[in-house]
Design a protein around this motif. Structure first.
Motif, short mmCIF file in Angstrom:
data_model
loop_
_atom_site.label_atom_id
_atom_site.label_comp_id
_atom_site.label_asym_id
_atom_site.label_seq_id
_atom_site.Cartn_x
_atom_site.Cartn_y
_atom_site.Cartn_z
N GLY A 100 0.79 -1.21 0.00
CA GLY A 100 0.00 0.00 0.00
C GLY A 100 0.83 1.27 0.00
O GLY A 100 2.02 1.27 -0.28
N PHE A 101 0.17 2.37 0.34
CA PHE A 101 0.87 3.64 0.46
C PHE A 101 0.05 4.56 1.35
O PHE A 101 -1.18 4.49 1.38
N TYR A 102 0.75 5.41 2.08
CA TYR A 102 0.06 6.31 3.01
C TYR A 102 0.95 7.51 3.29
O TYR A 102 2.16 7.37 3.48
N VAL A 103 0.33 8.67 3.34
CA VAL A 103 1.01 9.90 3.75
C VAL A 103 0.20 10.51 4.88
O VAL A 103 -0.98 10.83 4.69
N ARG A 104 0.81 10.64 6.03
CA ARG A 104 0.10 11.20 7.18
C ARG A 104 -0.09 12.70 7.01
O ARG A 104 0.84 13.43 6.65
N ASN A 105 -1.30 13.17 7.25
CA ASN A 105 -1.61 14.60 7.21
C ASN A 105 -1.17 15.20 8.55
O ASN A 105 -1.86 15.07 9.55
N GLU A 106 -0.04 15.85 8.54
CA GLU A 106 0.52 16.36 9.80
C GLU A 106 -0.30 17.51 10.39
O GLU A 106 -0.24 17.75 11.59
N GLU A 107 -1.06 18.21 9.56
CA GLU A 107 -1.92 19.26 10.11
C GLU A 107 -2.98 18.68 11.02
O GLU A 107 -3.32 19.25 12.06
N LYS A 108 -3.52 17.53 10.63
CA LYS A 108 -4.56 16.88 11.44
C LYS A 108 -3.98 15.91 12.45
O LYS A 108 -4.51 15.77 13.56
N LEU A 109 -2.91 15.21 12.07
CA LEU A 109 -2.40 14.12 12.90
C LEU A 109 -0.97 14.36 13.40
O LEU A 109 -0.26 13.42 13.73
N GLY A 110 -0.60 15.62 13.48
CA GLY A 110 0.72 15.93 14.03
C GLY A 110 0.88 15.43 15.45
O GLY A 110 1.97 15.04 15.88
#
Length: 372
Positions: A100-110
């Protein structure tokens, strides 16, 4: 808790007859972009789906979507569908995985990165699945539901409307377990867990190991109603789990203590997945988890403590302090704390005593059943 006024769905088109299903346990990513390119052609985008309505359980309104269950195979297939990375062992010699692939949204999940560390990547750019958390999965599910235009419903509601089937594939040379509907009404077991662990931990520790322990001795008291002792793989394939990622409507505030209490009573079986490999067991520091456990005890439901045998020493040295437990949303803690004060004899002290006693008994019995 939001509830739909009516239930109306249009099943997705059936797959062509005779289409062969993949047998590989390890699969690769479908894209290296975020969101995944495969979402653009996802069949849920064309699904005319209305949220399931409410029903009444013991005088309490409960959304019918909260009475749905999903199989282990259904979860595995869905994670591949949304291209979410995962990996877990099946208590045997096989490992299920999807790059798979995933990029964490640091604005929401910092805050997740700060608390549990960053997302890690292999040299080939693929994600280290063990570096992800349940919070990452929940955020991905919210993004997917919005992308496909199904933000008013849960994953289970989508899969139920599509009529999806799923099967466990234990290894390439074994015949496949019979395919079953991925989702159905009336789950067998409510899975209680912490969300900082990756979904692979829940699939292994919660589902695989839990089923193995419950099934260890023929006719033992810990199997859910409707599941007969037998071959472990067969038992695993037949259990329909209640799991928050897939049952809750992730795009809305879908929580009510009274409703969840009734759901736990309705299901009648709770599988407590304890994170016993950590020096401090965070399960007892989570208000949601304690609420789920005491609801199980108070409703007379079966409480299965899925933990290692040395956990008895931990609970002796680290007594439960429910008043200090926390939630991410202060409003959720306020709701649950009010429920405890109003409904639990002895308030927090009474809750601490109930949970400690139940854990000791459950831990001893579940490990003696497994022979550990």
């Amino acid at each position: 808790m939001g509830c739909g006024a009516s239930a109306s769905s249009s099943p997705a088109a059936a797959e062509p007859a005779g289409k062969e299903e993949p047998t590989e346990l390890q699969t690769t990513a479908s894209s290296r972009t975020w969101p995944p390119q495969s979402w653009s052609s996802d069949p849920a985008r064309g699904l005319a789906l209305q949220p399931l309505p409410c029903t009444t359980l013991n005088g309490v309104q409960v959304g019918e979507h909260l009475l749905l269950g999903i199989t282990e195979a259904g979860i595995v297939d869905f994670l591949r569908r949304i291209d979410f990375p995962f990996e877990y062992n099946d208590c045997g010699s096989s490992t299920y995985s999807h790059k798979g692939f995933y990029v964490r949204n640091e604005e929401k999940l910092g805050w997740v990165t700060k608390s549990y560390g960053p997302v890690e990547y292999h040299a080939d750019g693929s994600v280290v699945a063990s570096s992800l958390t349940g919070y990452d999965l929940a955020d991905t599910i919210r993004s997917w539901l919005k992308f496909v235009g199904q933000e008013d419903v849960s994953v289970c509601e989508v899969l139920l409307a599509e009529g999806k089937e799923a099967r466990l594939r234990l290894c390439k040379d074994d015949p496949a377990i019979t395919a079953l509907p991925a989702v159905r009404r009336n789950p067998h077991s409510f899975n209680s867990h912490v969300q900082f662990l990756p979904i692979g931990c829940t699939l292994y520790q919660g589902f695989c190991r839990g089923a193995m322990r419950m099934n260890w001795k023929s006719g033992n008291e810990y199997l859910p109603r409707g599941i007969e002792p037998g071959n472990l793989d067969d038992v695993r394939s037949k259990i329909y789990w209640w799991l928050d990622y897939f049952d809750l409507r992730q795009c809305s505030h879908d929580f009510s203590p009274l409703a969840i209490h009734q759901v736990i009573k309705y299901i009648g079986h709770t599988n407590v997945e304890l994170d016993t490999k950590n020096k401090k067991v965070t399960y007892f520091a989570r208000t949601f988890c304690l609420f789920e456990m005491v609801s199980t005890i108070d409703t007379g439901s079966c409480l299965f403590i899925n933990c290692d045998k040395d956990f008895m020493n931990y609970i002796e040295k680290n007594p439960v302090e429910s008043a200090d437990a926390q939630t991410r949303d202060p409003h959720d803690k306020e709701q649950i704390d009010d429920y405890i004060r109003d409904n639990i004899e002895g308030s927090f002290a009474g809750l601490n005593a109930k949970i400690t006693a139940a854990v000791k008994v459950g831990c001893r019995k579940s490990n003696s059943i497994a022979g550990w």
